[in-house]
Scaffold this active site. Structure first.
Site, short mmCIF file in Angstrom:
data_model
loop_
_atom_site.label_atom_id
_atom_site.label_comp_id
_atom_site.label_asym_id
_atom_site.label_seq_id
_atom_site.Cartn_x
_atom_site.Cartn_y
_atom_site.Cartn_z
N LYS A 165 67.95 40.15 56.72
CA LYS A 165 68.10 40.30 55.28
C LYS A 165 67.51 41.59 54.71
O LYS A 165 66.47 42.05 55.13
CB LYS A 165 67.43 39.12 54.55
CG LYS A 165 68.14 37.79 54.71
CD LYS A 165 69.56 37.77 54.20
CE LYS A 165 69.64 37.68 52.70
NZ LYS A 165 69.13 36.41 52.18
N GLU A 169 67.37 42.09 40.91
CA GLU A 169 67.33 40.68 40.51
C GLU A 169 66.22 40.42 39.51
O GLU A 169 66.38 39.69 38.53
CB GLU A 169 67.15 39.78 41.73
CG GLU A 169 68.38 39.76 42.65
CD GLU A 169 68.11 39.06 43.97
OE1 GLU A 169 67.52 37.96 43.97
OE2 GLU A 169 68.47 39.61 45.01
N LYS A 213 51.81 39.94 18.26
CA LYS A 213 51.36 40.92 19.25
C LYS A 213 51.70 40.55 20.69
O LYS A 213 52.25 41.36 21.43
CB LYS A 213 49.86 41.18 19.06
CG LYS A 213 49.63 42.15 17.89
CD LYS A 213 48.21 42.32 17.49
CE LYS A 213 47.74 41.18 16.62
NZ LYS A 213 48.50 41.02 15.35
N TYR A 236 50.31 38.08 3.80
CA TYR A 236 49.86 37.84 5.17
C TYR A 236 49.63 36.35 5.42
O TYR A 236 49.10 35.64 4.57
CB TYR A 236 48.54 38.61 5.45
CG TYR A 236 48.02 38.33 6.84
CD1 TYR A 236 48.50 39.02 7.93
CD2 TYR A 236 47.06 37.34 7.05
CE1 TYR A 236 48.05 38.74 9.23
CE2 TYR A 236 46.60 37.05 8.33
CZ TYR A 236 47.11 37.76 9.41
OH TYR A 236 46.66 37.47 10.68
N ASN A 296 67.19 42.57 50.75
CA ASN A 296 67.51 41.98 49.45
C ASN A 296 67.28 42.94 48.29
O ASN A 296 66.31 43.70 48.30
CB ASN A 296 66.67 40.72 49.24
CG ASN A 296 67.00 39.63 50.23
OD1 ASN A 296 68.13 39.54 50.69
ND2 ASN A 296 66.01 38.83 50.58
N SER A 306 41.88 36.81 18.54
CA SER A 306 42.99 37.58 19.11
C SER A 306 42.52 38.76 19.94
O SER A 306 43.33 39.54 20.44
CB SER A 306 43.92 38.06 17.99
OG SER A 306 43.19 38.79 17.02
N SER A 338 63.31 39.15 54.11
CA SER A 338 63.12 37.70 54.04
C SER A 338 62.04 37.32 55.03
O SER A 338 61.87 37.97 56.05
CB SER A 338 64.44 37.02 54.39
OG SER A 338 64.21 35.74 54.92
N THR A 354 88.73 44.42 36.27
CA THR A 354 88.68 43.55 35.09
C THR A 354 88.72 42.15 35.65
O THR A 354 89.36 41.92 36.69
CB THR A 354 89.87 43.77 34.13
OG1 THR A 354 91.07 43.40 34.80
CG2 THR A 354 89.98 45.23 33.67
N HIS A 355 88.03 41.23 35.03
CA HIS A 355 87.92 39.84 35.53
C HIS A 355 87.37 39.83 36.96
O HIS A 355 87.65 38.90 37.72
CB HIS A 355 89.26 39.11 35.50
CG HIS A 355 89.99 39.25 34.20
ND1 HIS A 355 89.85 38.36 33.17
CD2 HIS A 355 90.86 40.19 33.76
CE1 HIS A 355 90.61 38.73 32.15
NE2 HIS A 355 91.22 39.85 32.48
N GLN A 386 49.66 36.78 13.59
CA GLN A 386 48.88 37.19 14.75
C GLN A 386 49.70 36.97 16.04
O GLN A 386 49.45 37.61 17.06
CB GLN A 386 47.58 36.38 14.80
CG GLN A 386 46.66 36.73 15.92
CD GLN A 386 45.27 36.18 15.71
OE1 GLN A 386 44.53 36.64 14.85
NE2 GLN A 386 44.90 35.16 16.46
N1 ARG Z 1 43.85 39.23 14.08
C1 ARG Z 1 44.64 39.26 12.89
C2 ARG Z 1 46.12 39.45 13.24
O1 ARG Z 1 46.39 39.82 14.33
C3 ARG Z 1 44.17 40.37 12.01
C4 ARG Z 1 44.42 40.14 10.58
C5 ARG Z 1 43.53 39.08 10.08
N2 ARG Z 1 43.66 38.89 8.67
C6 ARG Z 1 43.28 37.76 8.09
N3 ARG Z 1 43.46 37.70 6.81
N4 ARG Z 1 42.75 36.78 8.73
O2 ARG Z 1 46.99 39.22 12.46
#
Ligand code: ARG
Length: 459
Positions: free
Chosen positions: A283, A290, A325, A317, A285, A23, A277, A155-156, A322
């Site tokens: 144009k 958007e 994130k 856990y 825009n 990660s 454009s 409205t509408h 992971q």
């Molecule tokens: N890279 C892991 C995460 O983002 C960190 C925690 C890892 N823990 C484990 N028991 N493998 O969740």
């Protein structure tokens, strides 16, 4: 390939598995939080007599130098590492030797990652709240310049009643004030330290979780160690709060896009905030609006990713977590980018009051006021409503408006009509009479502006 486990395994990790499992490519951006957490942990370990003061000092010095080198670019993250926690611990041991290997006493990556993410998102919430405050300031300024700028309220998407442009903007101010409040609430629940929960069960070492929590600016430690490492509610709440921000920005964007069209032409975006454009020379825009509207979907997507990732996860856990994130990072990055351009786009947007006034004049938006006129003269509202309906139909047939309809025509529908009807249905008067709390009258809108300034002060 740098992994933290050894002893139990006889083979190296498969290359592709390492890449799949790693990660660091996305959690590397939490390096400062990871180091900050490690420093607090080291200081606590020595204060509690778990490691020596000298070892803690060495660790903190080593961590400081890693932080400085990462910030200056003298040190690069090793993308072969499993994650940022592995990288920092490995680098520390490279720099200070055996002492570095004591840092992970009474800690797990499970509480470490939960800590890093809370620290990281806490800063993001503060940053986004600052951006929202700026946006509200701009809206308040633009509103105070436009309390007399008549706009048809819809409205509408049909012209309904006369309001001012300020009144319309002040509706958005209320939305963004609620967003600010929601994010403050989310931050409050986020601001507890999971550090010291360890893998899931706490530890046999005599740690001081209050100390680390306080030194990292938290209100205190989380109550249950299993929850400490399993909870990602704070990310879900943040994604939900930010989805609401985007929903508001997207509604606003939709209106700006409409207002920029030749069909409305209520506003004109500054050249620096519009695009052209490649083929149609005429144009101009509203791409920013958007894109903001378009990016709303990916923020909602992050919320669904997080909720789905957590649903069905057994305690405590699991590696699924992971996946939190990339989703929440994309969510905060997207909102920050949107606010960065949306606010100056509004600040520099030109308002075209004549076009707003012209649109207001065409849609019989004073019909309610015309009915109220008859009601004031004693007619029941429902009866008055019907009479004015017939008047409007008459005007449509004759290509007239309530303003241009002759008095004799009025009187042929009701002899309660007199010369003063024309003052009563003048759009400015219609708006100015809406003095009810929260209403469209300039006096009422000025009061809303004042209340909103005060609310902003308190946020
Ligand atoms: N890279 C892991 C995460 O983002 C960190 C925690 C890892 N823990 C484990 N028991 N493998 O969740």
């Amino acid at each position: 390939m740098a992994v933290l486990w050894s002893g139990r395994f006889q083979k190296e990790l498969d290359r592709q598995v390492n890449d799949f499992n790693s990660s660091i490519s996305f959690d590397g951006r939490m390096f400062a939080q990871d180091i900050q957490g490690s420093m607090a942990h080291a200081a606590m370990l020595s204060a509690c007599g778990i490691i020596s003061q000298a070892d803690a000092d060495t660790m903190i010095q080593g961590l400081t130098s890693i932080l400085e080198d990462l910030q200056s670019g003298a040190l690069q993250l090793d993308m072969d590492c499993e994650d940022i926690h592995t990288f920092v611990e490995g680098e520390l041991t490279n720099r200070i030797g055996e002492v570095g290997k004591r840092l992970h006493t009474a800690r797990s990556r499970n509480d470490q990652v939960a800590l890093d993410l809370r620290l990281f998102l806490r800063d993001e919430v503060d940053g986004i709240r600052g951006q929202l405050k700026e946006l509200i300031q701009v809206l308040l300024t633009r509103a105070s310049e436009n309390v007399h700028t008549i706009l048809p309220g819809y409205t509408h998407l049909q012209r309904a009643q006369p309001i001012s442009f300020a009144h319309h903007l002040m509706a958005y101010v209320q939305m963004f004030l609620r967003d600010l409040d929601r994010l403050a609430d989310c931050r409050r629940r986020m601001n507890l330290s999971p550090l010291g929960s360890c893998a899931l069960a706490g530890t046999t070492y005599p740690t001081d979780r209050e100390m680390t929590a306080r030194s990292l600016g938290f209100d205190g430690p989380t109550v249950n160690s299993i929850d400490g490492v399993s909870d990602r509610d704070f990310a879900v709440e943040l994604a939900a709060g930010l989805s609401t921000v985007m929903m508001h920005l997207s509604r606003f964007s939709e209106e700006i896009i409409l207002w920029c069209s030749w069909e409305f032409k209520f506003v004109e975006l500054d050249d620096a905030y519009s695009t052209g454009s490649s083929i149609m020379p005429q144009k101009k825009n509203p791409d920013i609006a958007e894109l903001v509207r378009g990016k709303t979907g990916r923020v909602y997507g992050s919320l669904v990713t997080l909720l789905t990732m957590l649903k069905g996860l057994p305690l405590a856990y699991n590696k699924d977590m992971q996946e939190d994130k990339e989703a929440i990072f994309d969510c905060v990055d997207t909102v920050r980018q949107c606010l960065l351009v949306f606010t100056p786009m509004l600040r520099t947007m030109k308002i075209l009051p004549d076009n707003m006034r012209a649109a207001a004049a065409k849609g019989f938006i004073n019909a309610t006021d015309c009915a109220d006129y008859l009601t004031q003269k004693g007619l029941p509202f429902r009866t008055a409503y019907k009479t004015v309906g017939e008047l409007v139909a008459h005007c449509v047939r004759e290509s007239l408006t309530l303003e241009t309809l002759p008095l004799e025509a009025y009187r042929s529908y009701s002899d309660l009509f007199e010369e003063d009807i024309y003052q009563e249905i003048c759009l400015e008067a219609c708006m100015e009479k809406r003095l009810s709390q929260g209403g469209a009258a300039p006096a009422s809108v000025l009061c809303q502006i004042q209340l909103s300034h005060e609310a902003l002060e308190r946020m």
